[in-house]
Motif scaffolding. Structure first.
Motif, PDB file in Angstrom:
ATOM      1  N   VAL A   1       4.506   9.473   4.133  1.00 57.24           N
ATOM      2  CA  VAL A   1       4.048   9.392   2.740  1.00 57.24           C
ATOM      3  C   VAL A   1       4.200  10.759   2.068  1.00 57.24           C
ATOM      4  CG1 VAL A   1       2.023   9.062   1.248  1.00 57.24           C
ATOM      5  CG2 VAL A   1       2.502   7.424   3.087  1.00 57.24           C
TER       6      VAL A   1
ATOM      7  N   ARG B   1       6.604  11.504  -1.064  1.00 59.99           N
ATOM      8  CA  ARG B   1       6.050  12.019  -2.322  1.00 59.99           C
ATOM      9  C   ARG B   1       6.775  13.309  -2.730  1.00 59.99           C
ATOM     10  NH1 ARG B   1       1.838  13.910  -3.506  1.00 59.99           N
ATOM     11  NH2 ARG B   1       1.458  12.928  -5.487  1.00 59.99           N
TER      12      ARG B   1
ATOM     13  N   ASP C   1       0.829  -1.210   0.000  1.00 59.14           N
ATOM     14  CA  ASP C   1       0.000   0.000   0.000  1.00 59.14           C
ATOM     15  C   ASP C   1       0.861   1.258   0.000  1.00 59.14           C
ATOM     16  OD1 ASP C   1      -2.700  -0.917  -0.052  1.00 59.14           O
ATOM     17  OD2 ASP C   1      -2.433  -1.663   1.978  1.00 59.14           O
ATOM     18  N   LEU C   2       1.884   1.266   0.843  1.00 59.42           N
ATOM     19  CA  LEU C   2       2.739   2.456   0.918  1.00 59.42           C
ATOM     20  C   LEU C   2       3.414   2.719  -0.427  1.00 59.42           C
ATOM     21  CD1 LEU C   2       4.269   1.969   4.487  1.00 59.42           C
ATOM     22  CD2 LEU C   2       2.598   3.693   3.782  1.00 59.42           C
TER      23      LEU C   2
ATOM     24  N   ALA D   1       2.296   1.946  -3.386  1.00 57.27           N
ATOM     25  CA  ALA D   1       1.306   2.469  -4.331  1.00 57.27           C
ATOM     26  C   ALA D   1       0.980   3.927  -4.035  1.00 57.27           C
ATOM     27  CB  ALA D   1       0.042   1.622  -4.272  1.00 57.27           C
ATOM     28  N   ARG D   2       0.902   4.259  -2.762  1.00 59.99           N
ATOM     29  CA  ARG D   2       0.487   5.624  -2.409  1.00 59.99           C
ATOM     30  C   ARG D   2       1.612   6.635  -2.602  1.00 59.99           C
ATOM     31  NH1 ARG D   2      -3.176   3.978   2.903  1.00 59.99           N
ATOM     32  NH2 ARG D   2      -4.308   2.320   1.813  1.00 59.99           N
TER      33      ARG D   2
ATOM     34  N   LEU E   1       3.108   7.998   9.799  1.00 60.01           N
ATOM     35  CA  LEU E   1       3.126   7.410   8.462  1.00 60.01           C
ATOM     36  C   LEU E   1       2.467   8.318   7.429  1.00 60.01           C
ATOM     37  CD1 LEU E   1       2.562   3.782   9.618  1.00 60.01           C
ATOM     38  CD2 LEU E   1       4.451   4.519   8.171  1.00 60.01           C
ATOM     39  N   GLY E   2       1.435   9.058   7.831  1.00 54.04           N
ATOM     40  CA  GLY E   2       0.836  10.025   6.913  1.00 54.04           C
ATOM     41  C   GLY E   2       1.873  11.061   6.495  1.00 54.04           C
TER      42      GLY E   2
ATOM     43  N   GLU F   1      -4.351  12.556   2.697  1.00 56.24           N
ATOM     44  CA  GLU F   1      -2.966  12.837   3.075  1.00 56.24           C
ATOM     45  C   GLU F   1      -2.640  12.418   4.510  1.00 56.24           C
ATOM     46  OE1 GLU F   1      -1.559  16.660   1.560  1.00 56.24           O
ATOM     47  OE2 GLU F   1      -3.302  16.766   0.256  1.00 56.24           O
ATOM     48  N   SER F   2      -3.443  12.864   5.479  1.00 59.45           N
ATOM     49  CA  SER F   2      -3.100  12.547   6.866  1.00 59.45           C
ATOM     50  C   SER F   2      -3.166  11.042   7.109  1.00 59.45           C
ATOM     51  CB  SER F   2      -4.057  13.260   7.826  1.00 59.45           C
ATOM     52  OG  SER F   2      -4.082  14.636   7.568  1.00 59.45           O
TER      53      SER F   2
ATOM     54  N   SER G   1       0.103   6.176  13.032  1.00 57.15           N
ATOM     55  CA  SER G   1      -0.712   6.559  11.883  1.00 57.15           C
ATOM     56  C   SER G   1      -0.363   7.969  11.415  1.00 57.15           C
ATOM     57  CB  SER G   1      -2.204   6.485  12.252  1.00 57.15           C
ATOM     58  OG  SER G   1      -3.002   7.036  11.220  1.00 57.15           O
TER      59      SER G   1
ATOM     60  N   TYR H   1      -5.602   2.529  -6.813  1.00 61.22           N
ATOM     61  CA  TYR H   1      -4.828   1.335  -7.176  1.00 61.22           C
ATOM     62  C   TYR H   1      -5.424   0.032  -6.647  1.00 61.22           C
ATOM     63  CZ  TYR H   1      -3.121   1.379  -2.386  1.00 61.22           C
ATOM     64  OH  TYR H   1      -3.088   1.347  -1.025  1.00 61.22           O
TER      65      TYR H   1
ATOM     66  N   GLY I   1      -0.889   6.767   5.326  1.00 58.00           N
ATOM     67  CA  GLY I   1      -0.118   5.618   5.771  1.00 58.00           C
ATOM     68  C   GLY I   1      -0.939   4.643   6.581  1.00 58.00           C
TER      69      GLY I   1
END
Lengths: 430, 430
Positions: free
Chosen positions: A319, A323, A31-32, A34-35, A315-316, B146-147, A312, B337, B150
């Protein structure tokens, strides 16, 4: 378009939050990827005690040399979940110097040195994110900084410390005293062995500083925040609040002055009406009200601490930082252009609830009322109760400056007929 | 570093939201400049009726030729607040073709054509933002995208339509019937002259489609959303809910199936316990619960509609789109995805509250219970009430598939002893 070289992440700290970050990065790798748009790889984990068993954490990545890890030069993002000022600050600065972006959960450090850290990140063209530093998993930093970027925030008012909310909630529901409720919180793991940072309001004050800075686009540090903890809240305060249709909460309050030329930030216990949404925030939950000119009143609610919720938020941010690196850009940095000064507590406009033990004789109420009036503080309600030659007066004021209210209380203490000022508490949320 | 050429914004639509966007862009220009890093300028405003007086809107910018405006070639960001499918879709597509980013408040269009619009934006390397399309000023799109980037969102459950919440709230507090409450909502400006989009759940369903797509990283369109409005909710349903310690709300519910292999999205009235935080969302307010694996349960609350709140969301997106242009980058685009399919309503696992008018004779309860059991639906509680030879049965089920519940109700209707299935309502939030 996936690039083949994975983004490399260095994790500093592998306690409750860090091990959860490592676990999610491993179990949710697809998932990570892909995001983010590219694979992300845990390149190293710096810990103090390498021999402690950490379930799900790859042992071969563990090191005790955090400095060497952040200096490797191939690290894209450093995740700092150590907490405290040092060595976190030096490690973060070193990470910036070596071209890494940083995701931090460190409220104390950001509240103290946020401006310098932002400047260091900007100088190197990298990111500094810290959603996890305020209210765990609840998105607050990003909504304030980005969603409300076209609005004018006038007030942030919230419960941002779970430990103290748990204690006050227990006092409210069971009638327990402070130490009894603290013992229960400790036994259940809601309070640490040394609860000072929570119960004295340091943790909440750091979050208030961060929120005020972002909300008002200015600089607010921990030292600017007026801070009172909950250690002096008594069962009798809670009972008084109940009689008023209120409950007691430890609130972080950040306000723009009415003339718009300054801001204030404070943390203290306060009575709020049961009808206020914050009154129903129970146990260790957090909730924050944001009042903005165009948006109106928004509320954000959720678990304010704990390994998973904090992970959580980390990790947001991770990401986002990844990016940005792929896009060779950075997110919004510090926005402190308003340079609004932070006013002292005395300038805050608020209301007081004051309990006085007084002599039970004629004229006492008149004397007390005169003191209020002489200090320009208008009384909303007075409740008088006699008991065996003594009497108690409970006074609730209208809005006045905290300085005027403090001076009033000092003058009351000097009255012969006032035996004791049994409790003073601010009233908010109306 | 300020660049001197201002970013140019074209505004399509100048109704309640558009005029507020124009007003804030004018009155808060200094703040917007500081937050974006460059001045931002309103370059043109396309309207249908150019002669209507719009306070604070510069008359020289007004045009009726929206197409020419988006084709100018020097526009950085197009703000679309027209609503509806056409001409909004063509204008947005044309804007992309001419290199502009787009900020839209158009839930119907995004719910129907979001994927195509995202693809068109990506092809041109520009942004498409639409925070204002869901729940007005409440930050939801950005926190989810966004937040929580993850984290793994498993459920989104919320009140996303203010008009219907106002009507149901009025029915709950005053005991009024549906049409009476609708009349009041219309008189107070909470319902439009033609309330169909709100009361039949189309508006909420569009928002559910958008939220489900973002939350589960897949594609969900309006047609995928099971939709029931509130026009058949009766005063007696509300009274039944009260007897159960519940209230009735129009909910948008997006869920990941327990096996993780599909998702569902639905909008329908449901009973929720008074203890659930959504039960206390009054009047035209919106609130959305998000349940994520690591973050736990988060709630977002605020004004879900209105000119100013919606403008706040539009301006937040505008700042982001402008910042991205300055940084020659784009924000996160569509993330679909997972390609998770959307299951039909029959697959949803839920609970039912069913009121039956039955013959008042022995054995009826046994007959009814047998029907439930034959369909594999387990009964939680039954309440039986006799009145003049007739009786009513109120059955609340345990969790079962909506298909099984529907089949049960059909079979109940075929029983001779069941005179009428007086009401059926799902029970949620437990």
């Amino acid at each position: 378009m996936m690039r083949t070289r994975p983004l490399k992440v260095a994790l500093l700290g592998c306690g409750v939050v860090g091990s959860e970050v490592a676990r999610i990065m491993t179990t949710h790798a697809t998932d990570l990827t892909a995001r983010i748009g590219a694979p992300v790889e845990l390149a190293g984990i710096a810990v103090r005690r390498p021999n402690r068993v950490r379930e799900g954490v790859p042992a071969e990545l563990v090191t005790t040399d955090a400095t060497a890890l952040v200096k490797r030069g191939d690290i894209d993002v450093v995740v700092e979940v150590i907490g405290g000022i040092e060595p976190a600050r030096t490690l973060i600065t070193t990470a910036f110097e070596h071209g890494a972006s940083v995701v931090s959960a460190n409220k104390a450090l950001v509240a103290q040195d946020g401006a310098a850290l932002h400047a260091a990140a900007q100088e190197r063209g990298v990111d500094l994110y810290y959603e996890a530093a305020v209210a765990g998993a609840i998105p607050l930093v990003r909504p304030l900084r980005e969603s409300l970027a076209g609005d004018k925030v006038n007030r942030v008012l919230g419960i941002v410390n779970g430990t103290t909310n748990f204690i006050l909630d227990r006092m409210d529901t069971s009638g327990a005293g402070y130490s009894e409720a603290l013992d229960e919180a400790t036994a259940l793991g809601y309070a640490e062995a040394d609860p000072t940072a929570d119960v004295e309001g340091f943790d909440a004050a750091a979050k208030a500083a961060i929120l005020a800075g972002i909300a008002f686009h200015t600089r607010v540090t921990l030292d600017d925040v007026h801070r009172e903890g909950i250690t002096e809240v008594t069962a009798s305060d809670i009972a008084s609040a109940k009689r008023m249709g209120c409950t007691v909460k430890l609130l972080a309050i950040c306000e723009r002055a009415e003339d718009g030329q300054s801001v204030t930030a404070r943390v203290h216990p306060a009575m709020i009406p049961l009808s206020h949404p914050l009154a129903s925030v129970r146990e260790a939950y957090n909730a924050v009200f944001v009042e903005a000119e165009a948006a109106g009143r928004l509320m954000f609610y959720g678990p304010g601490a704990g390994g998973s919720p904090t992970a959580s938020a980390v990790l947001g941010d991770l990401v986002a930082a990844c990016r940005n690196r792929l896009g060779q850009t950075t997110g919004p940095g510090e926005s402190a252009y308003t340079r609004l000064p932070v006013s002292p507590m005395g300038d805050v406009i608020t209301r007081y609830h004051i309990s006085l033990d007084v002599a039970d004789k004629p004229g006492v109420l008149a004397q007390v009322a005169t003191v209020f009036s002489e200090h320009g503080v208008s009384i909303d309600t007075v409740r008088q109760q006699g008991k065996d030659g003594e009497a108690s007066l409970v006074v609730v004021t209208h809005r006045a400056s905290d300085a005027a209210l403090t001076a009033t209380v000092e003058a009351l203490r000097r009255l012969d007929t006032v035996r004791d000022v049994a409790s003073i508490m601010r009233v908010e949320g109306e």
